[in-house]
Write a protein that holds these residues in place. Structure first.
Motif, short mmCIF file in Angstrom:
data_model
loop_
_atom_site.label_atom_id
_atom_site.label_comp_id
_atom_site.label_asym_id
_atom_site.label_seq_id
_atom_site.Cartn_x
_atom_site.Cartn_y
_atom_site.Cartn_z
N ALA A 21 0.81 -1.22 0.00
CA ALA A 21 0.00 0.00 0.00
C ALA A 21 0.84 1.27 0.00
O ALA A 21 1.81 1.39 0.75
N VAL A 22 0.44 2.20 -0.85
CA VAL A 22 0.90 3.58 -0.82
C VAL A 22 -0.35 4.37 -0.45
O VAL A 22 -1.36 4.29 -1.14
N THR A 23 -0.32 5.10 0.65
CA THR A 23 -1.52 5.77 1.12
C THR A 23 -1.54 7.24 0.73
O THR A 23 -0.51 7.91 0.66
N LEU A 24 -2.75 7.73 0.51
CA LEU A 24 -2.98 9.12 0.12
C LEU A 24 -4.29 9.59 0.72
O LEU A 24 -5.28 8.87 0.66
N LYS A 25 -4.27 10.78 1.30
CA LYS A 25 -5.49 11.38 1.85
C LYS A 25 -5.76 12.67 1.09
O LYS A 25 -4.92 13.57 1.06
N VAL A 26 -6.93 12.72 0.44
CA VAL A 26 -7.35 13.91 -0.30
C VAL A 26 -8.85 14.10 -0.07
O VAL A 26 -9.53 13.21 0.43
N PHE A 27 -9.35 15.26 -0.48
CA PHE A 27 -10.80 15.47 -0.43
C PHE A 27 -11.24 16.26 -1.65
O PHE A 27 -10.91 17.45 -1.78
#
Length: 164
Positions: free
Chosen positions: A41-47
């Motif tokens: 997993a490569v994690t990313l938080k966006v909205f």
């Protein structure tokens, strides 16, 4: 790719009890050309902003899975056909989106596993806001950078360590 999430669960009930192996809530639909995929997993938080999604998919995927915490937003798409092509070209195994995708016909043509909550025709905004490589909550399941993701027709698993 020879694995089944059901077999992984059956063989690792103790790890489920310990929380090392986690089953993602069955909320995600398949949109990519591959029904089965696995990777780190490569994690990313966006909205509602997919600028960072493109930035990460432009990197060599090396068989990894981009896990996007889009906050569960159903108001726009974070991944579309062009990003599906980019992910395949750069060697990503999969994309898991806690949010929406679009261009579903094009996504089905890409050799990448793609799971998302729903399809939405509207594109996201471009504000270049996001955070990568942090612990995220994927519909109630904790995902850390480097966790192993296993996805097939029966579900999605997240593991602290490689199981196959």
């Amino acid at each position: 790719m020879n694995f089944a999430t059901t077999d992984i669960c059956d063989a690792n009930e103790d790890l489920i009890t310990l929380g090392v192996l986690r089953v993602v809530a069955p909320l995600f639909k398949s949109y990519g050309g591959l029904d089965k995929f696995q990777g780190s997993a490569v994690t990313l938080k966006v909205f509602e902003d997919n600028t960072w999604v493109r930035t990460l998919l432009d990197e060599p995927g090396q068989g990894r899975v981009l896990v996007i915490d889009g906050g569960g937003s159903l108001r726009c798409a974070l991944v579309g056909g062009n990003l599906g092509v980019l992910a395949e070209k750069n060697g990503w195994a999969g994309i898991l989106v806690n949010g929406c995708v679009r261009d579903t016909q094009e996504l089905q043509g890409s050799k990448v596993g793609i799971r998302a909550l729903a399809a939405h025709p509207q594109k996201s905004v471009k504000r270049n806001i996001g955070e990568r490589d942090l612990i995220i909550d994927m519909a109630g399941t904790v995902v850390k950078p480097g966790d192993r993701i296993y996805a097939d027709e029966d579900g999605i698993l997240v593991s602290d360590k490689a199981l196959i």
